[in-house]
Enzyme design. Structure first.
Site, PDB file in Angstrom:
ATOM      1  N   CYS A   1       0.818  -1.140  -0.133  1.00  0.00           N
ATOM      2  CA  CYS A   1      -0.012  -0.092   0.105  1.00  0.00           C
ATOM      3  C   CYS A   1       0.782   1.187   0.054  1.00  0.00           C
ATOM      4  CB  CYS A   1      -0.848  -0.167   1.177  1.00  0.00           C
ATOM      5  SG  CYS A   1      -1.872   1.556   1.820  1.00  0.00           S
TER       6      CYS A   1
ATOM      7  N   ASN B   1     -13.420   9.874  -1.742  1.00  0.00           N
ATOM      8  CA  ASN B   1     -13.776   8.747  -2.569  1.00  0.00           C
ATOM      9  C   ASN B   1     -13.687   7.403  -1.879  1.00  0.00           C
ATOM     10  OD1 ASN B   1     -14.908  10.610  -4.567  1.00  0.00           O
ATOM     11  ND2 ASN B   1     -12.816  10.597  -5.336  1.00  0.00           N
TER      12      ASN B   1
ATOM     13  N   SER C   1      -8.550   4.666  -5.314  1.00  0.00           N
ATOM     14  CA  SER C   1      -7.113   4.218  -5.645  1.00  0.00           C
ATOM     15  C   SER C   1      -6.884   3.269  -4.868  1.00  0.00           C
ATOM     16  CB  SER C   1      -6.028   5.090  -6.444  1.00  0.00           C
ATOM     17  OG  SER C   1      -5.745   5.937  -5.187  1.00  0.00           O
TER      18      SER C   1
ATOM     19  N   HIS D   1      -6.778   2.111   1.639  1.00  0.00           N
ATOM     20  CA  HIS D   1      -6.333   2.783   2.975  1.00  0.00           C
ATOM     21  C   HIS D   1      -7.442   3.965   3.306  1.00  0.00           C
ATOM     22  CE1 HIS D   1      -2.910   3.379   5.762  1.00  0.00           C
ATOM     23  NE2 HIS D   1      -3.517   4.614   5.945  1.00  0.00           N
TER      24      HIS D   1
END
Length: 335
Positions: free
Chosen positions: A48, A147, A155, A158
């Protein structure tokens, strides 16, 4: 008429209309519930790019942060650079300047605003307020948003949001500014202040409230489980919120967002964002009332979403589930 027959409702903040078709809800269906393993994500994910200590896609390594963490977006939509555009009377163009940042809500990769502690949510609230104050000193408009979920184009899973500051007022903000100013000049009160009073008295679209905030499904909601969070005090921008109001905001987020998750037993996706008085207005903002929009796409289950297509794209927004029915279903999930 409004319970069983098609009708149109005006969005008070934009002047646009929504077509409501409640008779379409007569067909039977049982909303699917889906436990998608959202609680099984690790607290730290080596791949991540937002986790503490990991390298981002732009090549910069994150610090080993322990709270909220803000950094300049590695791929910003706006740049702090002057440009000249060669538009004409038909094909109009104009320069656009600004800056963008990413807000990591927590070092915990598995967290969401819905599942964070009250203390964690309060840290996010403070970060929102600080960013609005800081960026608003240099830019005409500060748009803070999130979002959440792959369905909304996030995207990374996390927990994070974004802020885009610009030297112009975006189209929707400009519309809201004009509608609120017109109401204030004609009625001597704030538009959303009156909406909040009416919704508290009526209760049909009310989800939750405390001394400083009210959460409703707005009368003009376009998305099935859309909600509007409105300040009950004279808050015009995020930085106007004082200590008790910030704690109350963290509390009502901790009521609304877990209820969303329980609707379909899933990590409920949404796009949300704050609308406060544009900083470019300076002190000329008595007509504004701070508020946040939540736009979740889910319609009948964790997998079935509302698509804005056909009539919505070519005519105007349409919904089947009435805002009153949506509010009732969200209220049923409150704890």
């Amino acid at each position: 008429m409004t319970e069983t027959q098609p009708h149109r409702r005006m969005n008070l903040l934009t002047g646009e209309y929504v077509l409501v078709s409640p008779q379409r809800m007569a067909r039977p269906w049982q909303g699917e519930r889906k436990n998608d393993g959202i609680h099984n994500r690790p607290a730290h994910e080596p791949d991540c790019y937002l986790c503490p200590g990991n390298e981002r896609s732009g090549g910069t390594a994150n610090p080993d942060y322990g709270d909220t963490y803000v950094f300049p977006n590695d791929f910003p939509a706006l740049l702090d650079e002057s440009s000249e555009r060669a538009g004409d009377q038909l094909f109009v163009e104009e320069p656009a300047r600004g800056e963008a940042r990413v807000i990591c809500y927590s070092p915990d990769h598995s967290a969401t605003l819905a599942r964070m502690t009250g203390e964690g949510r309060r840290a996010v609230v403070d970060t929102w307020c600080d960013l609005s104050d800081d960026l608003g000193s240099r830019w005409a408009n500060v748009q803070i948003f999130e979002n959440k979920g792959a369905m909304m184009g996030a995207s990374s899973p996390h927990p994070h949001g974004q802020v885009w500051a610009s030297d112009f007022l975006p189209t929707i903000v400009q519309r809201e500014n004009e509608r609120q100013r017109n109401y204030y000049e004609n009625c001597g009160d704030t538009l959303l202040g009156e909406v909040a009073r009416r919704e508290l008295g009526d209760g049909k679209r009310l989800i939750a409230h405390n001394e400083h905030w009210i959460a409703i499904v707005p009368h003009w909601a376009a998305w099935p489980f859309e909600t509007l969070l409105v300040a009950r005090g004279d808050f015009r921008r995020l930085e106007d919120i004082r200590e008790e109001g910030r704690s109350a905001l963290a509390d009502i987020l901790g009521t609304l967002l877990p209820a969303y998750d329980r609707l379909f037993d899933t990590d409920f996706p949404y796009s949300m964002g704050w609308h406060g008085a544009p900083h470019g207005l300076g002190a000329d903002c008595a007509h504004w009332r701070l508020h946040a929009h939540f736009y979740p796409p889910l319609l009948r289950s964790a997998d079935i979403r509302k698509h804005m297509v056909g009539f919505e794209l070519l005519g105007e927004t349409q919904r089947d589930l009435t805002p009153e029915a949506a509010a009732e279903r969200i209220r049923a999930e409150l704890r």
